[in-house]
Design a protein around this motif. Sequence first.
Motif, PDB file in Angstrom:
ATOM      1  N   UNK A 207       0.864  -1.189   0.000  1.00  0.00           N
ATOM      2  CA  UNK A 207       0.000   0.000   0.000  1.00  0.00           C
ATOM      3  C   UNK A 207       0.894   1.231   0.000  1.00  0.00           C
ATOM      4  N   UNK A 208       0.447   2.275  -0.728  1.00  0.00           N
ATOM      5  CA  UNK A 208       1.219   3.518  -0.778  1.00  0.00           C
ATOM      6  C   UNK A 208       0.753   4.464   0.314  1.00  0.00           C
ATOM      7  N   UNK A 209       1.685   4.877   1.178  1.00  0.00           N
ATOM      8  CA  UNK A 209       1.329   5.886   2.192  1.00  0.00           C
ATOM      9  C   UNK A 209       1.531   7.271   1.599  1.00  0.00           C
ATOM     10  N   UNK A 210       2.438   7.359   0.677  1.00  0.00           N
ATOM     11  CA  UNK A 210       2.732   8.584  -0.070  1.00  0.00           C
ATOM     12  C   UNK A 210       3.267   8.122  -1.408  1.00  0.00           C
ATOM     13  N   UNK A 211       3.535   9.057  -2.312  1.00  0.00           N
ATOM     14  CA  UNK A 211       4.010   8.719  -3.661  1.00  0.00           C
ATOM     15  C   UNK A 211       5.194   7.732  -3.632  1.00  0.00           C
ATOM     16  N   UNK A 212       6.103   7.938  -2.671  1.00  0.00           N
ATOM     17  CA  UNK A 212       7.303   7.087  -2.612  1.00  0.00           C
ATOM     18  C   UNK A 212       7.521   6.547  -1.206  1.00  0.00           C
ATOM     19  N   UNK A 213       6.424   6.285  -0.531  1.00  0.00           N
ATOM     20  CA  UNK A 213       6.487   5.789   0.847  1.00  0.00           C
ATOM     21  C   UNK A 213       5.504   4.618   0.947  1.00  0.00           C
ATOM     22  N   UNK A 214       6.036   3.421   1.253  1.00  0.00           N
ATOM     23  CA  UNK A 214       5.201   2.221   1.153  1.00  0.00           C
ATOM     24  C   UNK A 214       5.076   1.470   2.465  1.00  0.00           C
ATOM     25  N   UNK A 215       3.983   0.704   2.552  1.00  0.00           N
ATOM     26  CA  UNK A 215       3.841  -0.233   3.667  1.00  0.00           C
ATOM     27  C   UNK A 215       3.320  -1.544   3.078  1.00  0.00           C
TER      28      UNK A 215
ATOM     29  N   UNK B   3      22.548   2.426   1.059  1.00  0.00           N
ATOM     30  CA  UNK B   3      21.988   1.084   1.254  1.00  0.00           C
ATOM     31  C   UNK B   3      20.462   1.114   1.212  1.00  0.00           C
ATOM     32  N   UNK B   4      19.849   2.172   1.728  1.00  0.00           N
ATOM     33  CA  UNK B   4      18.397   2.278   1.671  1.00  0.00           C
ATOM     34  C   UNK B   4      17.694   1.828   2.936  1.00  0.00           C
ATOM     35  N   UNK B   5      18.422   1.749   4.028  1.00  0.00           N
ATOM     36  CA  UNK B   5      17.806   1.414   5.320  1.00  0.00           C
ATOM     37  C   UNK B   5      18.681   2.055   6.407  1.00  0.00           C
ATOM     38  N   UNK B   6      18.155   3.111   7.005  1.00  0.00           N
ATOM     39  CA  UNK B   6      18.949   3.901   7.953  1.00  0.00           C
ATOM     40  C   UNK B   6      19.524   3.046   9.078  1.00  0.00           C
ATOM     41  N   UNK B   7      18.706   2.135   9.605  1.00  0.00           N
ATOM     42  CA  UNK B   7      19.174   1.325  10.741  1.00  0.00           C
ATOM     43  C   UNK B   7      20.354   0.445  10.328  1.00  0.00           C
ATOM     44  N   UNK B   8      20.316  -0.058   9.099  1.00  0.00           N
ATOM     45  CA  UNK B   8      21.403  -0.917   8.602  1.00  0.00           C
ATOM     46  C   UNK B   8      22.661  -0.060   8.418  1.00  0.00           C
ATOM     47  N   UNK B   9      22.472   1.133   7.863  1.00  0.00           N
ATOM     48  CA  UNK B   9      23.631   2.012   7.624  1.00  0.00           C
ATOM     49  C   UNK B   9      24.286   2.388   8.950  1.00  0.00           C
TER      50      UNK B   9
ATOM     51  N   UNK C   2      18.947  18.985  -1.509  1.00  0.00           N
ATOM     52  CA  UNK C   2      19.852  18.931  -0.361  1.00  0.00           C
ATOM     53  C   UNK C   2      20.534  17.559  -0.286  1.00  0.00           C
ATOM     54  N   UNK C   3      19.746  16.500  -0.493  1.00  0.00           N
ATOM     55  CA  UNK C   3      20.312  15.146  -0.406  1.00  0.00           C
ATOM     56  C   UNK C   3      21.400  14.940  -1.460  1.00  0.00           C
ATOM     57  N   UNK C   4      21.137  15.423  -2.680  1.00  0.00           N
ATOM     58  CA  UNK C   4      22.107  15.155  -3.746  1.00  0.00           C
ATOM     59  C   UNK C   4      23.316  16.089  -3.706  1.00  0.00           C
ATOM     60  N   UNK C   5      23.116  17.286  -3.165  1.00  0.00           N
ATOM     61  CA  UNK C   5      24.275  18.165  -2.918  1.00  0.00           C
ATOM     62  C   UNK C   5      25.164  17.504  -1.864  1.00  0.00           C
ATOM     63  N   UNK C   6      24.539  16.904  -0.869  1.00  0.00           N
ATOM     64  CA  UNK C   6      25.299  16.216   0.190  1.00  0.00           C
ATOM     65  C   UNK C   6      26.077  15.048  -0.405  1.00  0.00           C
ATOM     66  N   UNK C   7      25.399  14.267  -1.240  1.00  0.00           N
ATOM     67  CA  UNK C   7      26.087  13.133  -1.888  1.00  0.00           C
ATOM     68  C   UNK C   7      27.306  13.599  -2.656  1.00  0.00           C
ATOM     69  N   UNK C   8      27.106  14.649  -3.452  1.00  0.00           N
ATOM     70  CA  UNK C   8      28.202  15.159  -4.280  1.00  0.00           C
ATOM     71  C   UNK C   8      29.357  15.653  -3.398  1.00  0.00           C
TER      72      UNK C   8
ATOM     73  N   UNK D  45      16.493  10.209   1.652  1.00  0.00           N
ATOM     74  CA  UNK D  45      15.190  10.556   2.218  1.00  0.00           C
ATOM     75  C   UNK D  45      14.087  10.509   1.158  1.00  0.00           C
ATOM     76  N   UNK D  46      13.800   9.308   0.637  1.00  0.00           N
ATOM     77  CA  UNK D  46      12.925   9.187  -0.535  1.00  0.00           C
ATOM     78  C   UNK D  46      11.491   9.648  -0.325  1.00  0.00           C
TER      79      UNK D  46
END
Length: 267
Positions: free
Chosen positions: A34-42, A187-193, A169-175, A160-161
């Motif tokens: 189910x979509x909670x937001x455009x790019x946020x899922x459950x 990695x795509x999972x804050x707790x894992x990172x 801001x996220x991509x300036x930080x990456x660069x 922060x998808x």
Amino acid sequence: MKQYKKEYELFEKAIEVVREIGRNLVLAEACEIRQKGQTDFVTEMDVAIQTQICGKLKEIAPDYELIAEEKRNQDLNLKGKLWILDPIDGTTNFIHHFCHSGISLAMVDKGETVGGIVYLPFTDEMFTAFRGQGAYCNKERICVSCVKHLKDSLFSVGTNPGCRESADKAFVTMRAFYDVCHDIRRIGAASVELCYVASGRLDGYTEHGLKVWDYAAGALIVQEAGGRVTYQNEQKTEWGTNAGVMATNNSIHEEAMELLNDRCNKK
Ligand code: IPD
Ligand code: CA
């Protein structure tokens, strides 16, 4: 430690609860999304794991409040004892069979995290930390890397998808980190990172706008492994605190914060 004897016993029981229920993620077959937001899922699995863990925690610790990602967290007493649960951190990874997700549970007492549990079911790695007792992976003591300079580091930057407005801001930080470090990861999972920083697989990790269930357990694991965590732009909500997180091996912390403040926070 004497002060927290009862809590420690409870913490050990909670580790087994998270392991027993969390390992079901590996066996999960196609499930409803189910979509909670455009790019946020459950998914059905987020809800099932949360329901089962919450049920068990209620049995073993009836006096604890519980904050969890997939429920309404209202009218809670955040000043006493509570759990903070993310039943699946890395839901998007799970949906795409990118096997990097964690079940994250923090034990909090009077606003202070005293226990952190992050279970990675796909690698069967159980990361734990109890305040003042060090950090462990599958019961072996872990510690952060000994890299001394940002230029020698491997650094993870989250995107922060769920909040596309802060993509610049996220991509300036990456660069910014890419320009200075050996390379960057995502990695795509804050707790894992956070656990990867704690165990020296990464030298640092940063992401804007995390929710308390993304970082509460992992942040303690980093600190107990000898690392350092700084929160940024903290926003109090009725269920906890959203924040940007900078987590490093401590040695490169100041350099990393300087870079973040100079090149990224102005965005
Ligand atoms: C997300 C993951 C992701 C981070 C997002 C979080 P979820 O948690 O930790 O890495 O970039 O900001 O919301 O939604 O998979 O539990
Ligand atoms: Ca989640």
